[in-house]
Design a protein around this motif. Structure first.
Motif, PDB file in Angstrom:
ATOM      1  N   LYS A 137      29.122  37.082  12.086  1.00 16.72           N
ATOM      2  CA  LYS A 137      28.283  35.788  11.587  1.00 16.72           C
ATOM      3  C   LYS A 137      28.777  35.487  10.248  1.00 16.72           C
ATOM      4  O   LYS A 137      29.237  36.394   9.677  1.00 16.72           O
ATOM      5  CB  LYS A 137      26.533  36.357  11.632  1.00 16.72           C
ATOM      6  CG  LYS A 137      25.815  35.093  11.681  1.00 16.72           C
ATOM      7  CD  LYS A 137      24.759  35.817  11.023  1.00 16.72           C
ATOM      8  CE  LYS A 137      23.616  34.237  10.734  1.00 16.72           C
ATOM      9  NZ  LYS A 137      23.490  33.535  12.059  1.00 16.72           N
ATOM     10  N   PRO A 138      29.479  33.768  10.082  1.00 17.72           N
ATOM     11  CA  PRO A 138      30.039  33.377   8.989  1.00 17.72           C
ATOM     12  C   PRO A 138      28.881  33.003   8.619  1.00 17.72           C
ATOM     13  O   PRO A 138      27.271  32.680   8.805  1.00 17.72           O
ATOM     14  CB  PRO A 138      31.092  32.169   9.548  1.00 17.72           C
ATOM     15  CG  PRO A 138      29.830  31.766  10.728  1.00 17.72           C
ATOM     16  CD  PRO A 138      29.697  33.042  11.642  1.00 17.72           C
ATOM     17  N   CYS A 139      29.099  32.284   7.184  1.00 22.56           N
ATOM     18  CA  CYS A 139      28.423  32.164   5.315  1.00 22.56           C
ATOM     19  C   CYS A 139      29.026  30.504   5.396  1.00 22.56           C
ATOM     20  O   CYS A 139      29.712  30.649   5.699  1.00 22.56           O
ATOM     21  CB  CYS A 139      28.867  32.950   4.884  1.00 22.56           C
ATOM     22  SG  CYS A 139      28.076  31.956   2.980  1.00 22.56           S
ATOM     23  N   LEU A 140      28.192  30.102   5.806  1.00 20.15           N
ATOM     24  CA  LEU A 140      29.121  28.864   5.626  1.00 20.15           C
ATOM     25  C   LEU A 140      28.411  27.826   5.009  1.00 20.15           C
ATOM     26  O   LEU A 140      27.337  28.378   3.872  1.00 20.15           O
ATOM     27  CB  LEU A 140      27.596  28.168   6.753  1.00 20.15           C
ATOM     28  CG  LEU A 140      27.937  27.932   8.320  1.00 20.15           C
ATOM     29  CD1 LEU A 140      26.798  27.488   9.354  1.00 20.15           C
ATOM     30  CD2 LEU A 140      29.272  28.113   8.976  1.00 20.15           C
ATOM     31  N   LEU A 141      29.351  26.829   3.932  1.00 19.71           N
ATOM     32  CA  LEU A 141      29.117  26.545   2.341  1.00 19.71           C
ATOM     33  C   LEU A 141      29.594  25.171   2.703  1.00 19.71           C
ATOM     34  O   LEU A 141      30.786  24.865   3.823  1.00 19.71           O
ATOM     35  CB  LEU A 141      30.293  26.703   1.499  1.00 19.71           C
ATOM     36  CG  LEU A 141      29.899  28.893   1.017  1.00 19.71           C
ATOM     37  CD1 LEU A 141      31.267  28.648   0.574  1.00 19.71           C
ATOM     38  CD2 LEU A 141      28.849  28.720   0.724  1.00 19.71           C
ATOM     39  N   PHE A 142      28.608  23.908   2.308  1.00 24.51           N
ATOM     40  CA  PHE A 142      28.900  22.719   2.907  1.00 24.51           C
ATOM     41  C   PHE A 142      29.231  22.341   0.596  1.00 24.51           C
ATOM     42  O   PHE A 142      27.899  21.313  -0.223  1.00 24.51           O
ATOM     43  CB  PHE A 142      27.785  22.357   3.450  1.00 24.51           C
ATOM     44  CG  PHE A 142      27.939  22.131   4.390  1.00 24.51           C
ATOM     45  CD1 PHE A 142      28.665  21.699   5.256  1.00 24.51           C
ATOM     46  CD2 PHE A 142      27.024  23.439   5.382  1.00 24.51           C
ATOM     47  CE1 PHE A 142      28.890  21.785   6.898  1.00 24.51           C
ATOM     48  CE2 PHE A 142      26.831  23.264   6.781  1.00 24.51           C
ATOM     49  CZ  PHE A 142      27.753  22.884   7.638  1.00 24.51           C
ATOM     50  N   CYS A 143      30.555  21.771   0.859  1.00 29.09           N
ATOM     51  CA  CYS A 143      30.283  20.655  -0.720  1.00 29.09           C
ATOM     52  C   CYS A 143      30.633  19.764  -0.515  1.00 29.09           C
ATOM     53  O   CYS A 143      30.899  19.373   0.288  1.00 29.09           O
ATOM     54  CB  CYS A 143      31.311  21.220  -1.846  1.00 29.09           C
ATOM     55  SG  CYS A 143      31.633  23.601  -1.136  1.00 29.09           S
ATOM     56  N   GLU A 178      31.810  38.961   5.403  1.00 31.57           N
ATOM     57  CA  GLU A 178      32.689  39.197   5.348  1.00 31.57           C
ATOM     58  C   GLU A 178      33.471  38.040   5.625  1.00 31.57           C
ATOM     59  O   GLU A 178      35.033  37.436   5.300  1.00 31.57           O
ATOM     60  CB  GLU A 178      33.486  40.426   5.898  1.00 31.57           C
ATOM     61  CG  GLU A 178      33.359  40.675   7.646  1.00 31.57           C
ATOM     62  CD  GLU A 178      34.357  41.137   8.399  1.00 31.57           C
ATOM     63  OE1 GLU A 178      34.855  42.051   7.880  1.00 31.57           O
ATOM     64  OE2 GLU A 178      34.076  41.752   9.540  1.00 31.57           O
ATOM     65  N   HIS A 179      33.008  36.938   5.915  1.00 25.14           N
ATOM     66  CA  HIS A 179      33.571  35.698   7.123  1.00 25.14           C
ATOM     67  C   HIS A 179      33.210  34.646   6.085  1.00 25.14           C
ATOM     68  O   HIS A 179      31.489  34.544   6.697  1.00 25.14           O
ATOM     69  CB  HIS A 179      33.907  35.365   8.130  1.00 25.14           C
ATOM     70  CG  HIS A 179      34.062  34.345   8.741  1.00 25.14           C
ATOM     71  ND1 HIS A 179      34.046  33.790  10.033  1.00 25.14           N
ATOM     72  CD2 HIS A 179      35.344  33.408   8.182  1.00 25.14           C
ATOM     73  CE1 HIS A 179      34.651  32.450  10.592  1.00 25.14           C
ATOM     74  NE2 HIS A 179      35.616  32.308   9.077  1.00 25.14           N
ATOM     75  N   VAL A 180      34.172  33.469   5.611  1.00 26.42           N
ATOM     76  CA  VAL A 180      33.126  32.102   4.859  1.00 26.42           C
ATOM     77  C   VAL A 180      33.798  30.644   5.605  1.00 26.42           C
ATOM     78  O   VAL A 180      35.224  31.005   5.338  1.00 26.42           O
ATOM     79  CB  VAL A 180      33.188  32.232   3.603  1.00 26.42           C
ATOM     80  CG1 VAL A 180      32.634  31.148   2.813  1.00 26.42           C
ATOM     81  CG2 VAL A 180      32.645  33.521   3.071  1.00 26.42           C
ATOM     82  N   ILE A 181      33.083  29.571   5.584  1.00 27.58           N
ATOM     83  CA  ILE A 181      33.910  28.785   6.137  1.00 27.58           C
ATOM     84  C   ILE A 181      33.171  27.544   5.495  1.00 27.58           C
ATOM     85  O   ILE A 181      31.617  27.420   5.336  1.00 27.58           O
ATOM     86  CB  ILE A 181      32.837  27.977   7.898  1.00 27.58           C
ATOM     87  CG1 ILE A 181      33.938  30.184   8.514  1.00 27.58           C
ATOM     88  CG2 ILE A 181      33.923  27.275   8.044  1.00 27.58           C
ATOM     89  CD1 ILE A 181      33.206  29.214  10.311  1.00 27.58           C
ATOM     90  N   CYS A 182      33.645  26.807   5.117  1.00 27.72           N
ATOM     91  CA  CYS A 182      33.539  26.083   3.804  1.00 27.72           C
ATOM     92  C   CYS A 182      34.323  25.115   4.161  1.00 27.72           C
ATOM     93  O   CYS A 182      35.164  24.518   4.751  1.00 27.72           O
ATOM     94  CB  CYS A 182      34.183  26.302   2.305  1.00 27.72           C
ATOM     95  SG  CYS A 182      34.160  25.123   0.919  1.00 27.72           S
ATOM     96  N   PHE A 183      33.126  23.584   4.391  1.00 30.76           N
ATOM     97  CA  PHE A 183      33.467  22.256   4.662  1.00 30.76           C
ATOM     98  C   PHE A 183      32.928  21.259   3.058  1.00 30.76           C
ATOM     99  O   PHE A 183      32.653  21.708   2.239  1.00 30.76           O
ATOM    100  CB  PHE A 183      33.076  22.204   5.568  1.00 30.76           C
ATOM    101  CG  PHE A 183      32.519  22.525   6.514  1.00 30.76           C
ATOM    102  CD1 PHE A 183      33.252  22.114   8.113  1.00 30.76           C
ATOM    103  CD2 PHE A 183      32.078  23.825   7.216  1.00 30.76           C
ATOM    104  CE1 PHE A 183      33.403  22.770   9.010  1.00 30.76           C
ATOM    105  CE2 PHE A 183      31.714  24.372   8.690  1.00 30.76           C
ATOM    106  CZ  PHE A 183      32.993  23.848   9.222  1.00 30.76           C
ATOM    107  N   THR A 184      34.375  20.546   2.218  1.00 31.63           N
ATOM    108  CA  THR A 184      33.797  19.671   1.749  1.00 31.63           C
ATOM    109  C   THR A 184      34.659  18.150   2.319  1.00 31.63           C
ATOM    110  O   THR A 184      35.477  17.958   3.410  1.00 31.63           O
ATOM    111  CB  THR A 184      35.250  20.373   0.608  1.00 31.63           C
ATOM    112  OG1 THR A 184      35.062  21.365   0.102  1.00 31.63           O
ATOM    113  CG2 THR A 184      35.219  18.941  -0.674  1.00 31.63           C
ATOM    114  N   ALA A 185      33.361  17.370   1.830  1.00 33.77           N
ATOM    115  CA  ALA A 185      33.275  15.556   2.038  1.00 33.77           C
ATOM    116  C   ALA A 185      34.316  15.396   1.043  1.00 33.77           C
ATOM    117  O   ALA A 185      33.399  15.141  -0.198  1.00 33.77           O
ATOM    118  CB  ALA A 185      31.630  15.701   2.370  1.00 33.77           C
TER     119      ALA A 185
END
Length: 302
Positions: A137-143, A178-185
């Motif tokens: 299960k990933p940890c989602l980050l939105f910047c 242990e899994h991080v997915i980062c999205f940057t706009a």
């Protein structure tokens, strides 16, 4: 009108019960569909995003000549057949090279579609380090302020959360993140990066967390959108009443976070309460004086 299907055997009955609406829905399944013409880059992106979404994913092996923004019937048919509410369609053309279409359905009807173009791509193989296990299960980050201020980016954020969120869990341990997915706009681009968390010693109970990039790395260009109306999106996001938390009466929380409760009690008759029989608790006063006077008068009469 919707056709009512009656099960003819136990196998069909189980299949219909599996697809029937539930209070707590199962994890959403995603379809990965290739168009009639696809480039090597699009095919590789579909495969790697499919690996991130497994085991809740279906990969189509054959090519399908589709145009999602012109005709949606084929995608809705595939959604109904595979019981999948998410899809990712990849295609390549001279007008729209290296094209990806993220979408989701409601009641097997197209709800939202957002088209993104692949500007640059780095595969998982290009990062020579340890990878995460399948199904994590990933940890989602939105910047970026666009995810909060722009309506199309807000809907894209909601779509990406639906796509990559994984299973719903009540508790999670620190080592499990242990899994991080980062999205940057940034302007007209969406940057997607994948990281693995590394826990190191910090001299205290809480470890020091570092991020190590493992891929895939994508730079996506914002293209076309086809979003549901506000009424339809509100109806699709509606939760059943059974899942809504009931309001607790007579409970308040002050500014310091302390919880206070209010109790309503009936009037208590203190004089009628049963107490422990002790000499020190015997009644005294007017009644005792009257009794002693009566006893003295009787003694004088005798």
């Amino acid at each position: 009108m919707q056709r009512i299907v009656k099960p003819k055997n136990q196998r069909t009955k189980r299949a219909l019960e599996h697809r029937a609406p539930k209070l707590i829905e199962k994890t959403k399944t995603a379809m990965f569909v290739r168009g009639g013409r696809t480039s090597e880059r699009v095919t590789q992106v579909l495969k790697e995003l499919y690996m991130l979404k497994k085991p809740h994913a279906v990969m189509f092996k054959r090519k399908n000549i589709l145009r999602p923004f012109d005709d949606q019937t084929s995608l809705e048919f595939f959604s109904n057949m595979n019981d999948a509410s998410l899809f990712l369609f990849g295609s390549h053309s001279k007008k729209r090279p290296n094209n990806l279409v993220f979408g989701r359905t409601f009641d097997h009807q197209i709800l939202d579609m957002i088209e993104l173009g692949i500007d640059s791509f780095q595969s998982l193989r290009q990062f020579k380090n340890l990878k995460i296990t399948e199904g994590t299960k990933p940890c989602l980050l939105f910047c970026g302020e666009l995810f909060e201020n722009d309506e199309e980016h807000r809907r894209l954020k909601s779509l990406l959360i639906d796509f990559f969120r994984g299973e719903n869990v009540s508790n999670i341990r620190l080592a499990g993140l242990e899994h991080v997915i980062c999205f940057t706009a940034i302007a007209n681009k969406i940057l997607m990066r994948g990281y693995r968390t590394v826990l190191k010693k910090s001299g205290c109970k809480t470890p020091r967390v570092e991020l190590e990039e493992i891929g895939p790395s994508l730079n996506l260009i914002f293209r076309r959108t086809k979003l549901a109306s506000d009424d339809l999106f509100k109806r699709a996001s509606k939760q059943p009443k059974a899942l809504k938390a009931k309001k607790k009466k007579n409970i308040d929380v002050d500014v310091f976070g302390t919880k206070h409760g209010r109790i309503h009690m009936q009037k208590q008759e203190i004089s009628s309460l049963q107490t422990r029989k002790m000499k020190g608790l015997k009644r005294s006063g007017v009644n005792t004086v009257d009794d002693s006077n009566k006893k003295a008068k009787t003694d004088e009469g005798e």
